[in-house]
Design a protein around this motif. Structure first.
Motif, PDB file in Angstrom:
ATOM      1  N   ILE A 151     -14.441 -14.370  -1.530  1.00 47.87           N
ATOM      2  CA  ILE A 151     -15.141 -13.051  -2.113  1.00 47.87           C
ATOM      3  C   ILE A 151     -14.645 -11.703  -1.665  1.00 47.87           C
ATOM      4  N   ILE A 152     -14.287 -10.845  -2.263  1.00 45.15           N
ATOM      5  CA  ILE A 152     -13.802  -9.443  -1.847  1.00 45.15           C
ATOM      6  C   ILE A 152     -14.635  -8.137  -2.422  1.00 45.15           C
ATOM      7  N   ARG A 153     -15.006  -7.569  -1.629  1.00 45.53           N
ATOM      8  CA  ARG A 153     -16.019  -6.565  -2.074  1.00 45.53           C
ATOM      9  C   ARG A 153     -15.562  -4.935  -1.393  1.00 45.53           C
ATOM     10  N   TYR A 154     -15.846  -3.863  -2.194  1.00 45.57           N
ATOM     11  CA  TYR A 154     -15.917  -2.488  -1.938  1.00 45.57           C
ATOM     12  C   TYR A 154     -14.387  -2.086  -1.342  1.00 45.57           C
ATOM     13  N   SER A 155     -13.528  -2.714  -1.754  1.00 45.69           N
ATOM     14  CA  SER A 155     -11.904  -2.473  -1.548  1.00 45.69           C
ATOM     15  C   SER A 155     -11.376  -1.484  -2.182  1.00 45.69           C
ATOM     16  N   GLY A 156      -9.846  -1.164  -2.353  1.00 45.37           N
ATOM     17  CA  GLY A 156      -9.182  -0.453  -3.153  1.00 45.37           C
ATOM     18  C   GLY A 156      -9.132   1.112  -2.633  1.00 45.37           C
ATOM     19  N   ALA A 157      -9.103   1.305  -1.374  1.00 43.81           N
ATOM     20  CA  ALA A 157      -8.807   2.691  -0.863  1.00 43.81           C
ATOM     21  C   ALA A 157      -7.659   3.261  -1.527  1.00 43.81           C
ATOM     22  N   ARG A 158      -7.720   4.585  -1.535  1.00 41.35           N
ATOM     23  CA  ARG A 158      -6.565   5.480  -2.335  1.00 41.35           C
ATOM     24  C   ARG A 158      -6.035   6.257  -1.354  1.00 41.35           C
ATOM     25  N   ILE A 159      -4.643   5.943  -1.094  1.00 38.60           N
ATOM     26  CA  ILE A 159      -3.793   7.006  -0.437  1.00 38.60           C
ATOM     27  C   ILE A 159      -3.728   8.222  -1.096  1.00 38.60           C
ATOM     28  N   ASN A 160      -3.281   8.092  -2.319  1.00 39.38           N
ATOM     29  CA  ASN A 160      -2.960   9.383  -3.357  1.00 39.38           C
ATOM     30  C   ASN A 160      -3.112   8.893  -4.578  1.00 39.38           C
ATOM     31  N   GLY A 161      -2.672   9.687  -5.543  1.00 40.92           N
ATOM     32  CA  GLY A 161      -2.679   9.095  -6.924  1.00 40.92           C
ATOM     33  C   GLY A 161      -1.426   8.223  -7.576  1.00 40.92           C
ATOM     34  N   GLU A 162      -0.746   7.929  -6.655  1.00 42.66           N
ATOM     35  CA  GLU A 162       0.404   6.979  -7.029  1.00 42.66           C
ATOM     36  C   GLU A 162       0.480   5.829  -5.995  1.00 42.66           C
ATOM     37  N   LYS A 163      -0.331   5.637  -4.850  1.00 40.30           N
ATOM     38  CA  LYS A 163      -0.478   4.712  -3.876  1.00 40.30           C
ATOM     39  C   LYS A 163      -2.070   4.359  -3.618  1.00 40.30           C
ATOM     40  N   GLU A 164      -2.344   3.014  -4.042  1.00 40.22           N
ATOM     41  CA  GLU A 164      -3.739   2.616  -3.983  1.00 40.22           C
ATOM     42  C   GLU A 164      -3.623   1.315  -3.730  1.00 40.22           C
ATOM     43  N   PHE A 165      -4.540   0.761  -2.495  1.00 43.77           N
ATOM     44  CA  PHE A 165      -5.218  -0.618  -2.325  1.00 43.77           C
ATOM     45  C   PHE A 165      -5.625  -1.035  -3.806  1.00 43.77           C
ATOM     46  N   ASN A 166      -5.860  -2.424  -3.691  1.00 41.04           N
ATOM     47  CA  ASN A 166      -6.637  -3.170  -4.668  1.00 41.04           C
ATOM     48  C   ASN A 166      -7.307  -4.144  -4.204  1.00 41.04           C
ATOM     49  N   GLY A 167      -8.387  -4.905  -4.822  1.00 43.37           N
ATOM     50  CA  GLY A 167      -9.042  -5.898  -4.057  1.00 43.37           C
ATOM     51  C   GLY A 167      -8.114  -6.919  -3.603  1.00 43.37           C
ATOM     52  N   LEU A 168      -7.325  -7.557  -4.462  1.00 42.67           N
ATOM     53  CA  LEU A 168      -6.259  -8.594  -3.851  1.00 42.67           C
ATOM     54  C   LEU A 168      -4.939  -8.135  -4.737  1.00 42.67           C
ATOM     55  N   THR A 169      -4.008  -8.083  -3.624  1.00 42.97           N
ATOM     56  CA  THR A 169      -2.834  -7.434  -4.112  1.00 42.97           C
ATOM     57  C   THR A 169      -1.527  -8.777  -3.961  1.00 42.97           C
ATOM     58  N   LEU A 170      -0.786  -9.151  -4.895  1.00 45.44           N
ATOM     59  CA  LEU A 170       0.027 -10.228  -4.756  1.00 45.44           C
ATOM     60  C   LEU A 170       1.253  -9.612  -4.795  1.00 45.44           C
ATOM     61  N   TYR A 171       2.408  -9.738  -3.737  1.00 44.24           N
ATOM     62  CA  TYR A 171       3.679  -8.923  -3.835  1.00 44.24           C
ATOM     63  C   TYR A 171       4.742 -10.333  -3.859  1.00 44.24           C
ATOM     64  N   GLY A 172       5.268 -10.555  -4.888  1.00 47.48           N
ATOM     65  CA  GLY A 172       6.287 -11.598  -4.764  1.00 47.48           C
ATOM     66  C   GLY A 172       5.861 -12.715  -4.328  1.00 47.48           C
ATOM     67  N   VAL A 173       4.591 -13.071  -4.710  1.00 48.49           N
ATOM     68  CA  VAL A 173       3.858 -14.430  -4.132  1.00 48.49           C
ATOM     69  C   VAL A 173       4.271 -15.495  -5.255  1.00 48.49           C
ATOM     70  N   GLY A 174       4.564 -16.637  -4.694  1.00 50.99           N
ATOM     71  CA  GLY A 174       5.164 -17.839  -5.370  1.00 50.99           C
ATOM     72  C   GLY A 174       4.357 -18.862  -5.686  1.00 50.99           C
ATOM     73  N   LYS A 175       4.609 -19.753  -6.316  1.00 51.63           N
ATOM     74  CA  LYS A 175       3.910 -21.076  -6.743  1.00 51.63           C
ATOM     75  C   LYS A 175       3.568 -22.032  -5.635  1.00 51.63           C
ATOM     76  N   GLY A 176       4.123 -21.714  -4.586  1.00 57.78           N
ATOM     77  CA  GLY A 176       3.436 -22.397  -3.504  1.00 57.78           C
ATOM     78  C   GLY A 176       2.055 -22.217  -2.910  1.00 57.78           C
ATOM     79  N   THR A 177       1.742 -20.931  -3.593  1.00 57.37           N
ATOM     80  CA  THR A 177       0.685 -20.462  -2.960  1.00 57.37           C
ATOM     81  C   THR A 177      -0.543 -20.867  -3.714  1.00 57.37           C
ATOM     82  N   THR A 178      -1.501 -21.213  -3.177  1.00 51.75           N
ATOM     83  CA  THR A 178      -2.848 -21.705  -4.083  1.00 51.75           C
ATOM     84  C   THR A 178      -3.826 -20.341  -3.954  1.00 51.75           C
ATOM     85  N   ILE A 179      -4.296 -20.018  -5.216  1.00 53.73           N
ATOM     86  CA  ILE A 179      -5.245 -19.022  -5.339  1.00 53.73           C
ATOM     87  C   ILE A 179      -6.157 -19.350  -6.376  1.00 53.73           C
TER      88      ILE A 179
END
Length: 396
Positions: free
Chosen positions: A174-202
């Protein structure tokens, strides 16, 4: 590779050399009991359950319990951070400098249980969306255009050629209250997956009250199963830069009391390449989504329910869109496959049922590549909500 990306990558490399000068690059303390910002065990002087931050420099298992996250927690390769069922990370409400990131070649093993999940949340007395960054995984699976890139936030590498890249396991998280924003072009999300592959279980993930997107895929091949999204301020489900995995059984809802949407919120926002700036890149996004429900109960305006654009393909089937009676304002479009930076790719298929008096079932734009949009009236299908019983959420 463009010049800006080269500069960013050189900056990250330079930063890495500086970091190595500040601590033992082997990830071990010198043995004199001095703190160096690298955690190698729960006996390490850098480890403090009530002030958790720094780099994970060894395989580390945290006992089940409560931990206060006060800064960036970075899992370095080739190490694994293991979290036991019932573990709770309470993030200090510090915005963009409080987050958890798993670097390329590192892993997180966060396997909660249905009756004992793992939780990432805010430590604020009155928690709110954007209190902290979020959870980020970086892999070396392919991205559009090939090669590697630097993350939108906190500057880490991702991308490569390993389709089966393994960033670990997330289950009953469970992920709650995330997503802080650096500016209008750069924001965190709840769950961010960068180049994550099929060997990962989610699988079996719940994301509540995020200030930006609930989940965003930047390329990669990873599959996600059984995803619950509640009250995302921006997009519920977002992908870009060549994601070609699967999303199976996902439910997104904005509740009747929800306010504070971003400027262009959507149920789905899909780009083929990064920001639509690289239309000639090979390996554009083309994921498969099935068993999806998007619900709006809030009297707020959404840009689109489903937006597929900028070279992205998609095969979206068994999808249900519900506009409840309290959601009195129609979205700008039900399905929109057009954009000034490029329309959805040839072969895009979107098959949905939709219900709600505010919806116009014919308000769809197929784009120049003639996306196959099939919308029918109906209130059945979509996600199997019975699998979300472990979350405690019942307002389906």
């Amino acid at each position: 590779m463009n010049t800006i990306k080269k500069i960013l990558m050189l900056s990250v490399i330079a930063g890495s050399f500086v970091a190595c000068s500040d601590d033992d690059s082997s990830g071990n303390n010198s043995g004199d009991g001095q703190m160096n910002g690298v955690i190698t065990s729960t006996e390490d002087p850098d480890f403090d359950a009530n002030n958790l931050k720094g780099a994970i420099g060894a395989d580390l298992e945290l006992p089940a319990g409560e931990y206060v996250l006060t800064g960036g927690l970075v899992v370095r390769p080739p190490y694994t951070l293991k979290l036991n069922p019932g573990t709770t990370f309470k993030a200090q409400a510090g915005g963009t400098n409080v987050y958890v990131i798993v670097e390329q070649g590192a892993r997180i093993d966060a396997q909660g249980e249905a009756n004992n999940p793992i939780t990432f949340t805010s430590n604020a007395a009155t928690p709110a969306a954007g209190n902290w960054g979020g959870l980020i995984l970086c892999g070396d699976a392919p991205i559009s255009g090939g090669g590697t890139a630097v993350t939108e936030v906190v500057d880490h590498f991702y991308g490569g050629t390993n389709v089966n890249s393994d960033s670990g396991m997330l289950n009953h998280v469970i992920i709650r209250y995330s997503g802080a924003r650096i500016n209008g072009e750069k924001e965190f999300n709840g769950l961010t997956l960068y180049g994550v592959g099929k060997g990962t279980t989610i699988k079996n993930i719940a994301i509540y009250n995020g200030d930006d997107d609930a989940i965003e895929f930047f390329g990669g091949t990873v599959d996600v199963e059984n995803l619950l999204v509640v009250n995302a301020k921006d997009d519920m489900f977002d992908w870009t830069q060549g994601w070609v995995g699967k999303l199976t059984n996902a439910y997104g809802v904005r509740e009747e009391s929800f306010t504070g949407l971003s400027s262009d919120p959507r149920g789905i926002e899909a780009d083929g390449n990064l920001d639509g700036d690289y239309p000639n890149h090979t390996g554009q996004s083309n994921p498969t989504l099935t068993g999806l429900t998007i619900v709006n109960r809030a009297p707020v305006v959404l840009s689109d329910v489903i937006k597929v654009r900028r070279g992205s393909g998609a095969n979206i089937t068994n999808t249900l869109v519900k506009w409840d009676a309290s959601a009195t304002t129609a979205p700008d479009d039900l399905v929109d496959c057009t954009d000034s930076k490029g329309d959805a790719a040839t072969g895009t298929v979107i098959t949905i049922k939709a219900t709600g008096t505010a919806l116009n079932l014919t308000d769809n734009k197929a784009g120049i590549n003639s996306a196959a949009i099939n919308v029918t009236e109906g209130a059945t299908g979509g996600a199997d909500t019975s699998v979300f019983g472990w979350t405690g959420y019942t307002a389906f």
